[in-house]
Design a protein around this motif. Structure first.
Motif, PDB file in Angstrom:
ATOM      1  N   ASP A  34       7.117   8.486  -5.520  1.00  0.00           N
ATOM      2  CA  ASP A  34       7.685   7.694  -4.431  1.00  0.00           C
ATOM      3  C   ASP A  34       6.771   6.529  -4.037  1.00  0.00           C
ATOM      4  O   ASP A  34       5.586   6.504  -4.355  1.00  0.00           O
ATOM      5  CB  ASP A  34       7.957   8.574  -3.215  1.00  0.00           C
ATOM      6  CG  ASP A  34       9.026   9.630  -3.507  1.00  0.00           C
ATOM      7  OD1 ASP A  34       9.834   9.401  -4.424  1.00  0.00           O
ATOM      8  OD2 ASP A  34       9.010  10.682  -2.844  1.00  0.00           O
ATOM      9  N   ARG A  35       7.359   5.593  -3.299  1.00  0.00           N
ATOM     10  CA  ARG A  35       6.660   4.366  -2.922  1.00  0.00           C
ATOM     11  C   ARG A  35       5.438   4.623  -2.032  1.00  0.00           C
ATOM     12  O   ARG A  35       4.361   4.104  -2.297  1.00  0.00           O
ATOM     13  CB  ARG A  35       7.626   3.423  -2.198  1.00  0.00           C
ATOM     14  CG  ARG A  35       6.974   2.131  -1.716  1.00  0.00           C
ATOM     15  CD  ARG A  35       7.916   1.329  -0.829  1.00  0.00           C
ATOM     16  NE  ARG A  35       8.999   0.760  -1.580  1.00  0.00           N
ATOM     17  CZ  ARG A  35       9.056  -0.518  -1.991  1.00  0.00           C
ATOM     18  NH1 ARG A  35       8.062  -1.334  -1.719  1.00  0.00           N
ATOM     19  NH2 ARG A  35      10.093  -0.968  -2.648  1.00  0.00           N
ATOM     20  N   GLU A  36       5.612   5.433  -0.964  1.00  0.00           N
ATOM     21  CA  GLU A  36       4.530   5.578   0.013  1.00  0.00           C
ATOM     22  C   GLU A  36       3.287   6.251  -0.569  1.00  0.00           C
ATOM     23  O   GLU A  36       2.171   5.724  -0.407  1.00  0.00           O
ATOM     24  CB  GLU A  36       5.015   6.342   1.251  1.00  0.00           C
ATOM     25  CG  GLU A  36       3.993   6.320   2.369  1.00  0.00           C
ATOM     26  CD  GLU A  36       4.511   6.914   3.666  1.00  0.00           C
ATOM     27  OE1 GLU A  36       3.671   7.189   4.536  1.00  0.00           O
ATOM     28  OE2 GLU A  36       5.733   7.092   3.805  1.00  0.00           O
ATOM     29  N   PHE A  39       1.568   3.775  -2.766  1.00  0.00           N
ATOM     30  CA  PHE A  39       0.863   2.737  -2.015  1.00  0.00           C
ATOM     31  C   PHE A  39      -0.515   3.232  -1.594  1.00  0.00           C
ATOM     32  O   PHE A  39      -1.512   2.534  -1.747  1.00  0.00           O
ATOM     33  CB  PHE A  39       1.685   2.335  -0.776  1.00  0.00           C
ATOM     34  CG  PHE A  39       0.977   1.364   0.113  1.00  0.00           C
ATOM     35  CD1 PHE A  39       1.022   0.000  -0.152  1.00  0.00           C
ATOM     36  CD2 PHE A  39       0.234   1.800   1.205  1.00  0.00           C
ATOM     37  CE1 PHE A  39       0.355  -0.914   0.661  1.00  0.00           C
ATOM     38  CE2 PHE A  39      -0.437   0.903   2.021  1.00  0.00           C
ATOM     39  CZ  PHE A  39      -0.378  -0.454   1.747  1.00  0.00           C
ATOM     40  N   LEU A 145       1.297   0.735  -7.467  1.00  0.00           N
ATOM     41  CA  LEU A 145       2.231   0.173  -6.474  1.00  0.00           C
ATOM     42  C   LEU A 145       3.665   0.204  -7.005  1.00  0.00           C
ATOM     43  O   LEU A 145       4.604   0.507  -6.269  1.00  0.00           O
ATOM     44  CB  LEU A 145       1.808  -1.246  -6.102  1.00  0.00           C
ATOM     45  CG  LEU A 145       0.533  -1.348  -5.270  1.00  0.00           C
ATOM     46  CD1 LEU A 145       0.076  -2.794  -5.146  1.00  0.00           C
ATOM     47  CD2 LEU A 145       0.728  -0.743  -3.880  1.00  0.00           C
ATOM     48  N   HIS A 146       3.852  -0.184  -8.265  1.00  0.00           N
ATOM     49  CA  HIS A 146       5.072  -0.011  -9.059  1.00  0.00           C
ATOM     50  C   HIS A 146       6.330  -0.731  -8.555  1.00  0.00           C
ATOM     51  O   HIS A 146       7.035  -1.358  -9.323  1.00  0.00           O
ATOM     52  CB  HIS A 146       5.369   1.486  -9.221  1.00  0.00           C
ATOM     53  CG  HIS A 146       6.588   1.780 -10.062  1.00  0.00           C
ATOM     54  ND1 HIS A 146       6.635   1.464 -11.404  1.00  0.00           N
ATOM     55  CD2 HIS A 146       7.787   2.335  -9.749  1.00  0.00           C
ATOM     56  CE1 HIS A 146       7.808   1.838 -11.893  1.00  0.00           C
ATOM     57  NE2 HIS A 146       8.524   2.361 -10.921  1.00  0.00           N
ATOM     58  N   TYR A 147       6.618  -0.641  -7.301  1.00  0.00           N
ATOM     59  CA  TYR A 147       7.899  -1.124  -6.771  1.00  0.00           C
ATOM     60  C   TYR A 147       7.879  -2.614  -6.453  1.00  0.00           C
ATOM     61  O   TYR A 147       6.858  -3.276  -6.587  1.00  0.00           O
ATOM     62  CB  TYR A 147       8.274  -0.330  -5.513  1.00  0.00           C
ATOM     63  CG  TYR A 147       8.531   1.132  -5.796  1.00  0.00           C
ATOM     64  CD1 TYR A 147       9.767   1.557  -6.258  1.00  0.00           C
ATOM     65  CD2 TYR A 147       7.526   2.084  -5.621  1.00  0.00           C
ATOM     66  CE1 TYR A 147      10.013   2.901  -6.535  1.00  0.00           C
ATOM     67  CE2 TYR A 147       7.755   3.422  -5.895  1.00  0.00           C
ATOM     68  CZ  TYR A 147       9.007   3.826  -6.353  1.00  0.00           C
ATOM     69  OH  TYR A 147       9.230   5.144  -6.633  1.00  0.00           O
ATOM     70  N   ASP A 148       9.052  -3.132  -6.019  1.00  0.00           N
ATOM     71  CA  ASP A 148       9.136  -4.526  -5.556  1.00  0.00           C
ATOM     72  C   ASP A 148       8.462  -4.643  -4.192  1.00  0.00           C
ATOM     73  O   ASP A 148       8.662  -3.795  -3.317  1.00  0.00           O
ATOM     74  CB  ASP A 148      10.598  -4.960  -5.405  1.00  0.00           C
ATOM     75  CG  ASP A 148      11.279  -5.142  -6.758  1.00  0.00           C
ATOM     76  OD1 ASP A 148      10.568  -5.204  -7.776  1.00  0.00           O
ATOM     77  OD2 ASP A 148      12.517  -5.215  -6.784  1.00  0.00           O
ATOM     78  N   TYR A 149       7.681  -5.697  -4.038  1.00  0.00           N
ATOM     79  CA  TYR A 149       7.043  -5.971  -2.748  1.00  0.00           C
ATOM     80  C   TYR A 149       7.328  -7.418  -2.369  1.00  0.00           C
ATOM     81  O   TYR A 149       7.412  -8.283  -3.238  1.00  0.00           O
ATOM     82  CB  TYR A 149       5.534  -5.726  -2.809  1.00  0.00           C
ATOM     83  CG  TYR A 149       5.181  -4.260  -2.813  1.00  0.00           C
ATOM     84  CD1 TYR A 149       4.835  -3.596  -1.641  1.00  0.00           C
ATOM     85  CD2 TYR A 149       5.214  -3.532  -3.998  1.00  0.00           C
ATOM     86  CE1 TYR A 149       4.525  -2.249  -1.642  1.00  0.00           C
ATOM     87  CE2 TYR A 149       4.908  -2.176  -4.020  1.00  0.00           C
ATOM     88  CZ  TYR A 149       4.564  -1.543  -2.835  1.00  0.00           C
ATOM     89  OH  TYR A 149       4.275  -0.203  -2.836  1.00  0.00           O
ATOM     90  N   ASN A 163       7.619  -7.747  -8.527  1.00  0.00           N
ATOM     91  CA  ASN A 163       7.693  -6.391  -9.052  1.00  0.00           C
ATOM     92  C   ASN A 163       6.301  -6.001  -9.527  1.00  0.00           C
ATOM     93  O   ASN A 163       5.803  -6.529 -10.523  1.00  0.00           O
ATOM     94  CB  ASN A 163       8.699  -6.304 -10.203  1.00  0.00           C
ATOM     95  CG  ASN A 163       8.809  -4.894 -10.749  1.00  0.00           C
ATOM     96  OD1 ASN A 163       8.035  -4.489 -11.600  1.00  0.00           O
ATOM     97  ND2 ASN A 163       9.767  -4.149 -10.235  1.00  0.00           N
ATOM     98  N   HIS A 165       5.182  -3.334 -10.892  1.00  0.00           N
ATOM     99  CA  HIS A 165       5.097  -2.688 -12.212  1.00  0.00           C
ATOM    100  C   HIS A 165       4.923  -3.748 -13.304  1.00  0.00           C
ATOM    101  O   HIS A 165       4.092  -3.584 -14.211  1.00  0.00           O
ATOM    102  CB  HIS A 165       6.345  -1.847 -12.494  1.00  0.00           C
ATOM    103  CG  HIS A 165       6.333  -1.230 -13.857  1.00  0.00           C
ATOM    104  ND1 HIS A 165       5.604  -0.101 -14.145  1.00  0.00           N
ATOM    105  CD2 HIS A 165       6.922  -1.612 -15.011  1.00  0.00           C
ATOM    106  CE1 HIS A 165       5.752   0.195 -15.433  1.00  0.00           C
ATOM    107  NE2 HIS A 165       6.548  -0.698 -15.979  1.00  0.00           N
TER     108      HIS A 165
END
Length: 196
Positions: A34-36, A39, A145-149, A163, A165
């Motif tokens: 998961d994102r959190e 992070f 971090l992997h996800y879109d920020y 992104n 990733h």
């Protein structure tokens, strides 16, 4: 002459040991895709990367470079990189062959350094190795971090979304190329030095 305890329990070595102590927490955070948790894992990995630079700087600045520190620091670096890459493998965030190349190179070079040291030979690290480390660290932070920020909070325009990733994979490709290059370079140096 300082005691053995004083040589081990100095600030640079404590920072190195803290980096090793952070590895189990990093692994626990990376049990979830998961994102959190990712992070916080990236934040922890980034902090550990800063201590990698800081412990060497402090050891030189304070004049307390020790045999224990020289031994432990590269081990701490390799352990935390290995832990991060292995933990994200099940989530398909990184190609297994890249992890194999990076970890294989580290084990081979560590083995060669051990052989050289038994002969009283020190083969200094090249700039290639330093660049390899920098690109690896940046790549791993991106992959964690992997996800879109969003570059700017609250702005959802495609031009300000990145992104992580893709950023991580871009730097990992560079790191992998330099890993192979620096590995071959070190092997050549080792053969030349041993041949003499």
């Amino acid at each position: 002459m300082p005691s053995t305890r004083a040589q081990i329990m100095n600030l640079p070595n404590i920072l190195t040991m803290l980096r090793i102590a952070a590895i189990p927490l990093l692994c626990v955070l990376l049990l979830s895709p998961d994102r959190e948790p990712g992070f916080w894992a990236a934040a922890l990995f980034a902090a550990a990367s800063v201590t990698d630079w800081l412990d060497g700087y402090l050891a030189r600045k304070m004049g307390i470079v020790t045999v224990f520190g020289k031994f432990l620091d590269p081990i701490a670096d390799k352990l935390i990189v290995m832990a991060a890459l292995i933990m994200i493998l099940p989530f398909n965030r990184v190609p297994a062959w890249m992890v194999l190349v990076i970890l294989g190179r580290e084990m081979i070079i560590t083995g060669l350094r051990g052989i050289a040291s038994t002969e009283g030979i020190v083969i200094p690290a090249s700039n290639l190795g330093k660049f390899k480390t920098i690109f690896q660290l940046v790549a791993i932070i991106g992959l964690l971090l992997h996800y879109d920020y969003h570059w700017f909070f609250g702005v959802h325009h495609p031009l300000v979304i990145v992104n992580m990733h893709n950023v991580g994979m871009f730097y990992l490709w560079i790191a992998t190329i330099i890993t192979i290059w620096s590995g071959v370079d070190y092997l050549n140096k080792f053969v030349r030095v041993i041949a003499k």
